[in-house]
Design a protein around this motif. Sequence first.
Motif, PDB file in Angstrom:
ATOM      1  N   ILE A  80     -52.567  -8.472  -6.596  1.00  0.00           N
ATOM      2  CA  ILE A  80     -53.247  -9.588  -5.939  1.00  0.00           C
ATOM      3  C   ILE A  80     -53.491  -9.198  -4.487  1.00  0.00           C
ATOM      4  CG2 ILE A  80     -53.071 -12.035  -5.272  1.00  0.00           C
ATOM      5  CD1 ILE A  80     -50.799 -10.805  -7.970  1.00  0.00           C
ATOM      6  N   PHE A  81     -54.754  -9.113  -4.104  1.00  0.00           N
ATOM      7  CA  PHE A  81     -55.096  -8.783  -2.725  1.00  0.00           C
ATOM      8  C   PHE A  81     -55.264 -10.069  -1.925  1.00  0.00           C
ATOM      9  CE2 PHE A  81     -56.039  -4.814  -4.730  1.00  0.00           C
ATOM     10  CZ  PHE A  81     -55.941  -3.851  -3.738  1.00  0.00           C
ATOM     11  N   ILE A  82     -54.616 -10.135  -0.766  1.00  0.00           N
ATOM     12  CA  ILE A  82     -54.843 -11.279   0.138  1.00  0.00           C
ATOM     13  C   ILE A  82     -55.835 -10.800   1.194  1.00  0.00           C
ATOM     14  CG2 ILE A  82     -53.816 -12.852   1.818  1.00  0.00           C
ATOM     15  CD1 ILE A  82     -51.262 -12.845   0.223  1.00  0.00           C
ATOM     16  N   SER A  98     -51.890 -18.365   9.532  1.00  0.00           N
ATOM     17  CA  SER A  98     -51.591 -19.505   8.661  1.00  0.00           C
ATOM     18  C   SER A  98     -52.242 -19.364   7.280  1.00  0.00           C
ATOM     19  CB  SER A  98     -51.994 -20.822   9.333  1.00  0.00           C
ATOM     20  OG  SER A  98     -53.325 -20.757   9.733  1.00  0.00           O
ATOM     21  N   TYR A  99     -53.458 -18.776   7.224  1.00  0.00           N
ATOM     22  CA  TYR A  99     -54.123 -18.642   5.913  1.00  0.00           C
ATOM     23  C   TYR A  99     -53.413 -17.604   5.041  1.00  0.00           C
ATOM     24  CZ  TYR A  99     -57.826 -21.055   8.447  1.00  0.00           C
ATOM     25  OH  TYR A  99     -58.519 -21.963   9.197  1.00  0.00           O
ATOM     26  N   VAL A 100     -52.924 -16.536   5.692  1.00  0.00           N
ATOM     27  CA  VAL A 100     -52.205 -15.492   4.944  1.00  0.00           C
ATOM     28  C   VAL A 100     -50.920 -16.084   4.375  1.00  0.00           C
ATOM     29  CG1 VAL A 100     -51.004 -13.267   5.138  1.00  0.00           C
ATOM     30  CG2 VAL A 100     -53.145 -13.628   6.376  1.00  0.00           C
ATOM     31  N   LYS A 130     -42.928 -10.447   6.487  1.00  0.00           N
ATOM     32  CA  LYS A 130     -42.828 -11.918   6.522  1.00  0.00           C
ATOM     33  C   LYS A 130     -43.361 -12.497   5.220  1.00  0.00           C
ATOM     34  CE  LYS A 130     -43.025 -12.690  11.467  1.00  0.00           C
ATOM     35  NZ  LYS A 130     -43.931 -12.882  12.580  1.00  0.00           N
ATOM     36  N   VAL A 131     -44.454 -11.917   4.715  1.00  0.00           N
ATOM     37  CA  VAL A 131     -45.033 -12.398   3.451  1.00  0.00           C
ATOM     38  C   VAL A 131     -44.011 -12.231   2.325  1.00  0.00           C
ATOM     39  CG1 VAL A 131     -46.784 -11.812   1.694  1.00  0.00           C
ATOM     40  CG2 VAL A 131     -47.455 -12.121   4.079  1.00  0.00           C
TER      41      VAL A 131
END
Length: 453
Positions: A80-82, A98-100, A130-131
């Motif tokens: 899954i690519f963000i 915030s979107y990430v 962090k993700v």
Amino acid sequence: MSIAVIGTGYVGLVSGTCFTEMGFDVTCIDKDQTKISRLKKAQIPIYEPGLKELVKKNMRAGRLSFTDNLKTGVKDAKTIFIAVGTPTSENDGSADLSYVFAAAREIAAHIENDSVVVIKSTVPLGTSRKVKGIIAKANPRLKFHVVSNPEFLREGRAVKDFLQPDRVIIGVDSEKSLAAMQRIYQPMISENIPVIFTDLETSELTKYAANAFLAAKIAFINEMADLCDKSGANIDDVSHGMGLDPRIGKDYLKTGPGFGGSCFPKDTLALRKIAFDLGAESEIVESVIAANDKRKIAMAKKIIKANGEVKGKTIAALGLTFKADTDDVRASAALTIIPELVKNGAKVRVYDPHGMNNARKVLSGAIEWCDDVTQALKGADSAVIITEWREFAEMDLAKVKSLLKKPLLVDLRNLFHPGDMKKAGFNYISLGREAVLQGAETRNRKPEARKKA
Ligand code: UGA
């Protein structure tokens, strides 16, 4: 193999489409329902040469699909690519993550064990970790991997840049994610394109360092162009002479009205903030930002000076986008220059081949929106070229001269040769080439000819 791409902006849409071109099945996901329903009809929200054809082709082949439903979009995907936006935060110049983070939180509930989450958005050091923390917190039992894989494509040549990149940078922290990324980029590895594996932070910083360095090159050559104007040297020859040294390289040495776009301005600001937060110096990046901001204002002053004054005058402004071959006006020099001219009492007639719609959203005041170059030039006191569209470089100069009240042309992209313009009867003002107007025309002469002269 199925891939999901979250975000259908420049990076997401181009990456998703190009992955289908590489043979993968891709679902592109976006919250924006209008955008998705248009994409389902192969209506592309951006102007990007070659993209529409690829989208249509891969939709027809059943490899590319679009959805606004994240749960179904990521269902069959193991990778899954963000690729959501990371705009500049209003408060401190940092990248707004915030979107990430929201995307990470949302996918946590829906992805399977052993999924690989790849951050393609441009993000500061430490974001991938962090993700990882966000997903782990949202779904503690999930086994997953996070990878950093920044994108280096340029608007206007995005498809080619993606499919034939100079290099691919991949930050990993596990053998499994390394193997997964090797599978995805195998077509490029087979073509001997350098695919560099490193750690997460190094990958994240490489992206910022590359953009900041290119921005610095432009800021530097712009400074040299000013020096040329003061000294009588010729910036075209300086750039050419510098660029022939392979240690310097010829690219990104073209003087202009200051860099714009959604990346260099945003990423230099973010890099400065990253350095500040880590207690590191960023003097070079700092001066690049300041020099570029100043340059855009200086360009407006140059136009005003060329006109004597602009109060009550009509100026034709050719070009609104931050460069040619895009409809993107974000941080374009035009957005500083035109309001400055208006503030000084000018009426500005604007025309851009693809940027009008986006510019209308952000420019206001004494502006006349024109349908073509002729309408913009007709009866104007002078003209200024802000973007290097081919259409402007190929203008019929005799016609331009006949349309303008006075033959004054300020060219902020050095599209014409000063000697030719002088012969054509123009008062032609460009960047760093005053010397050529004074008669020092040695460029491209053969060495023998030079000796005789
Ligand atoms: C830039 C980088 O070039 C890409 O590698 C990167 O992936 C992208 O940002 C990003 O981070 O997403 P882009 O913003 O599309 O790509 O634009 P560029 O073609 O690099 O141009 C940026 C600005 O520099 C434009 O305003 C352009 O006119 C200016 N420029 C460029 C110059 O003034 N002189 C030059 O010699 C080159």
